[in-house]
Scaffold this active site. Structure first.
Site, PDB file in Angstrom:
ATOM      1  N   HIS A 108     -28.157   6.239 -56.024  1.00  0.00           N
ATOM      2  CA  HIS A 108     -27.477   6.416 -54.294  1.00  0.00           C
ATOM      3  C   HIS A 108     -28.226   6.474 -53.562  1.00  0.00           C
ATOM      4  O   HIS A 108     -29.041   7.667 -54.077  1.00  0.00           O
ATOM      5  CB  HIS A 108     -26.375   6.928 -54.107  1.00  0.00           C
ATOM      6  CG  HIS A 108     -25.813   6.784 -52.771  1.00  0.00           C
ATOM      7  ND1 HIS A 108     -25.447   7.946 -51.926  1.00  0.00           N
ATOM      8  CD2 HIS A 108     -24.746   5.723 -52.418  1.00  0.00           C
ATOM      9  CE1 HIS A 108     -24.778   6.303 -50.959  1.00  0.00           C
ATOM     10  NE2 HIS A 108     -24.875   5.387 -51.415  1.00  0.00           N
ATOM     11  N   GLU A 140     -19.598   2.411 -57.118  1.00  0.00           N
ATOM     12  CA  GLU A 140     -19.538   0.788 -58.309  1.00  0.00           C
ATOM     13  C   GLU A 140     -18.470   1.330 -59.601  1.00  0.00           C
ATOM     14  O   GLU A 140     -18.065   0.120 -60.108  1.00  0.00           O
ATOM     15  CB  GLU A 140     -20.611  -0.025 -57.820  1.00  0.00           C
ATOM     16  CG  GLU A 140     -20.739  -0.023 -56.194  1.00  0.00           C
ATOM     17  CD  GLU A 140     -19.566  -1.428 -55.744  1.00  0.00           C
ATOM     18  OE1 GLU A 140     -18.603  -0.797 -55.561  1.00  0.00           O
ATOM     19  OE2 GLU A 140     -20.555  -1.634 -53.739  1.00  0.00           O
TER      20      GLU A 140
HETATM   21  N1  ACO Z   1     -30.932   2.554 -62.967  1.00  0.00           N
HETATM   22  C1  ACO Z   1     -31.873   2.321 -63.241  1.00  0.00           C
HETATM   23  N2  ACO Z   1     -33.321   3.072 -62.406  1.00  0.00           N
HETATM   24  C2  ACO Z   1     -32.407   3.587 -61.584  1.00  0.00           C
HETATM   25  C3  ACO Z   1     -31.024   3.412 -60.144  1.00  0.00           C
HETATM   26  C4  ACO Z   1     -30.824   2.765 -61.727  1.00  0.00           C
HETATM   27  N3  ACO Z   1     -29.151   1.751 -61.007  1.00  0.00           N
HETATM   28  N4  ACO Z   1     -31.179   3.321 -59.939  1.00  0.00           N
HETATM   29  C5  ACO Z   1     -32.762   3.905 -59.682  1.00  0.00           C
HETATM   30  N5  ACO Z   1     -33.316   3.744 -59.940  1.00  0.00           N
HETATM   31  C6  ACO Z   1     -34.336   4.539 -60.616  1.00  0.00           C
HETATM   32  C7  ACO Z   1     -35.923   3.564 -59.877  1.00  0.00           C
HETATM   33  O1  ACO Z   1     -35.985   2.782 -60.509  1.00  0.00           O
HETATM   34  C8  ACO Z   1     -36.658   4.220 -59.474  1.00  0.00           C
HETATM   35  O2  ACO Z   1     -37.652   4.602 -60.926  1.00  0.00           O
HETATM   36  P1  ACO Z   1     -39.535   4.325 -60.511  1.00  0.00           P
HETATM   37  O3  ACO Z   1     -39.812   4.993 -59.586  1.00  0.00           O
HETATM   38  O4  ACO Z   1     -39.676   5.345 -61.946  1.00  0.00           O
HETATM   39  O5  ACO Z   1     -39.351   3.134 -60.362  1.00  0.00           O
HETATM   40  C9  ACO Z   1     -35.888   6.163 -58.964  1.00  0.00           C
HETATM   41  O6  ACO Z   1     -34.283   5.364 -59.542  1.00  0.00           O
HETATM   42  C10 ACO Z   1     -35.705   6.243 -57.335  1.00  0.00           C
HETATM   43  O7  ACO Z   1     -34.891   4.374 -56.965  1.00  0.00           O
HETATM   44  P2  ACO Z   1     -35.014   3.666 -55.962  1.00  0.00           P
HETATM   45  O8  ACO Z   1     -35.079   2.668 -55.688  1.00  0.00           O
HETATM   46  O9  ACO Z   1     -36.265   4.278 -54.913  1.00  0.00           O
HETATM   47  O10 ACO Z   1     -33.960   4.543 -55.108  1.00  0.00           O
HETATM   48  P3  ACO Z   1     -32.975   3.406 -53.595  1.00  0.00           P
HETATM   49  O11 ACO Z   1     -32.248   4.817 -53.123  1.00  0.00           O
HETATM   50  O12 ACO Z   1     -34.194   2.833 -52.973  1.00  0.00           O
HETATM   51  O13 ACO Z   1     -31.923   2.967 -54.337  1.00  0.00           O
HETATM   52  C11 ACO Z   1     -29.651   1.841 -55.047  1.00  0.00           C
HETATM   53  C12 ACO Z   1     -31.167   3.144 -53.947  1.00  0.00           C
HETATM   54  C13 ACO Z   1     -30.165   0.900 -54.505  1.00  0.00           C
HETATM   55  C14 ACO Z   1     -28.589   2.068 -54.494  1.00  0.00           C
HETATM   56  C15 ACO Z   1     -30.405   2.106 -56.868  1.00  0.00           C
HETATM   57  O14 ACO Z   1     -30.037   3.317 -56.780  1.00  0.00           O
HETATM   58  C16 ACO Z   1     -29.797   0.746 -57.207  1.00  0.00           C
HETATM   59  O15 ACO Z   1     -30.053  -0.090 -57.789  1.00  0.00           O
HETATM   60  N6  ACO Z   1     -28.563   0.859 -58.174  1.00  0.00           N
HETATM   61  C17 ACO Z   1     -27.684   0.292 -58.809  1.00  0.00           C
HETATM   62  C18 ACO Z   1     -26.884  -1.018 -58.031  1.00  0.00           C
HETATM   63  C19 ACO Z   1     -25.988  -0.143 -57.454  1.00  0.00           C
HETATM   64  O16 ACO Z   1     -25.242   0.809 -57.769  1.00  0.00           O
HETATM   65  N7  ACO Z   1     -25.169  -0.257 -56.114  1.00  0.00           N
HETATM   66  C20 ACO Z   1     -24.636  -0.011 -55.568  1.00  0.00           C
HETATM   67  C21 ACO Z   1     -24.734   1.180 -54.494  1.00  0.00           C
HETATM   68  S1  ACO Z   1     -23.490   2.230 -54.077  1.00  0.00           S
HETATM   69  C22 ACO Z   1     -23.147   1.057 -52.410  1.00  0.00           C
HETATM   70  O17 ACO Z   1     -23.730   0.494 -51.739  1.00  0.00           O
HETATM   71  C23 ACO Z   1     -21.838   0.859 -51.994  1.00  0.00           C
END
Ligand code: ACO
Length: 378
Positions: free
Chosen positions: A263, A316
């Protein structure tokens, strides 16, 4: 002044509606903890709270509920078109069908530009929108599956009518309360992407319908509201406890995202996830034990393979498990999220319109240096 990618950490507006404290794992609507509201109050009460800033008295509640019920029916000219909308799409997508149906509804109601309307008129548009969205959704869902739409029953609550008009049977109190609590938990959440979208559109003075349509598109993305179906699909794909570790490891190694984890703001457990896990356990949800197993393995692996990112379970992951146990069909997971978040969007649209300045940031141009001479055509 260059904003970080994804606008991380940037405050872009003042709001009195809600806030998320990511380090504490706490969020609130107005002056109350959202989780406590979900435990103690009805959806209608919390909806009233985000619109008005105070919880309703008994008389205010009665008046509010009566007003909601005036607007839940789909207007006739739109109702006639719903079978056509429900027949379009290969594959059919309820979120896209809703977009079309809601766009027509907003046109039918003649929503004027926020720039041109007073606060009272805008509040009526907000009520008309949040009240009718569930009926649009459940009608489209039923029509797509060859069933006739069902009218909401005046004696049922908003959440009960949602289940009733989707499934065709009066649902159990336990299922209604689970869906109602899920809806309260997801009603608003600071400046998430769809709320921000709604506020950007409102800032141009456009009508409330356009702002809600933009927010719907934003919510549909898998990184935002599109995740619960995918989270449950992930449990299906993993299939068994023996397969969990291998499947998750391969997914992370391949650069994939585990749906329901991570998140932007929470750097600890998402309080919505904690309450939904509790709810799923109370409901004896068929997937709950397996989900807990996958969650615990996923958290360990994310810590090991993505060190320093503080990735935790988000709203989620257990949302789909709870909705599935309450009888909500999978294709309605994201739409169910939308039926509550539309209350938050519309509250934000009213707040933005009340104290507006057009949102118009800058971008940094990084293409070939201009001006190059424009070549004559060959
Ligand atoms: N699974 C695996 N790795 C992850 C995940 C995940 N769910 N979330 C973040 N990471 C990793 C990224 O790959 C990144 O690693 P890296 O630097 O080695 O590439 C690091 O953690 C940071 O991730 P960001 O993309 O910078 O995080 P951001 O804050 O931009 O994204 C988000 C947040 C979109 C929720 C992300 O965590 C994600 O894609 N989660 C999965 C989808 C999800 O569950 N969405 C629902 C969100 S809740 C809502 O909207 C109601």
């Amino acid at each position: 002044m260059v904003a970080p990618k994804g606008l991380e950490g940037l405050i872009v507006a003042d709001t009195e509606i809600s806030d998320v404290r990511g380090r504490e794992g706490f969020y609130h609507y107005r002056q109350y903890s959202a989780v406590e509201l979900a435990k103690k109050r009805s959806l209608e009460d919390v909806w009233y709270l985000v619109y008005n800033g105070e919880l309703p008295s008994r008389a205010e509640r009665e008046e509010f509920v009566a007003e909601v019920k005036r607007y839940t029916a789909v207007p006739d000219p739109v109702r006639e078109l719903l079978p056509k909308i429900a027949a379009v799409g290969d594959p059919f997508d309820l979120m896209k069908a809703l977009r079309s149906a809601y766009s027509l509804t907003a046109s039918h109601y003649g929503f004027k530009a926020t720039y041109d309307v007073d606060a009272e008129t805008l509040r009526r548009y907000a009520m008309q929108t949040a009240a009718v969205v569930p009926t649009l959704l459940t009608s489209l869902y039923r029509l797509h599956h060859g069933k006739e739409p069902i009218e909401p029953k005046p004696e049922l609550s908003h959440a009960a009518n949602y289940l009733y008009t989707a499934l065709g049977e009066v649902p159990s109190d336990e299922h209604v309360r689970a869906v109602e609590q899920y809806m309260i938990l997801t009603l608003d959440h600071g400046f998430n992407a769809s709320t921000f979208t709604a506020r950007v559109i409102t800032s141009t003075g456009a009508d409330l319908g356009s702002a809600v349509l933009g927010a719907m598109g934003s919510l549909s993305g898998p990184l935002h509201g599109g995740a619960p179906t995918r989270a449950l699909a992930m449990l299906d794909a993993i299939g068994s406890p023996e397969n969990t570790e291998r499947w998750l490891r391969e997914q992370i190694q391949g650069g994939g995202r585990l749906m329901g984890f991570g998140h932007r703001v929470y750097k600890t457990e998402d309080p919505r996830s904690a309450m939904l896990k509790e709810l799923a356990t109370q409901l004896r949800a068929p997937q709950v034990d397996f989900a807990k197993h996958v969650e615990s393995r996923a958290l360990t692996l994310l810590e090991e393979m993505k060190p320093g990112h503080e990735l935790h379970t988000n709203v989620e992951f257990y949302a789909g498990v709870v909705m599935d146990a309450a009888g909500v069909p999978r294709e309605m997971f994201t739409p169910t999220f939308l039926t509550s978040r539309v209350m938050g969007w519309t509250a934000h649209i009213m707040e933005q319109a009340a104290s507006n300045r057009i949102m118009r940031p800058l971008s940094r141009y990084v293409g070939p240096p201009p001006p190059q001479p424009v070549p004559d055509p060959e």
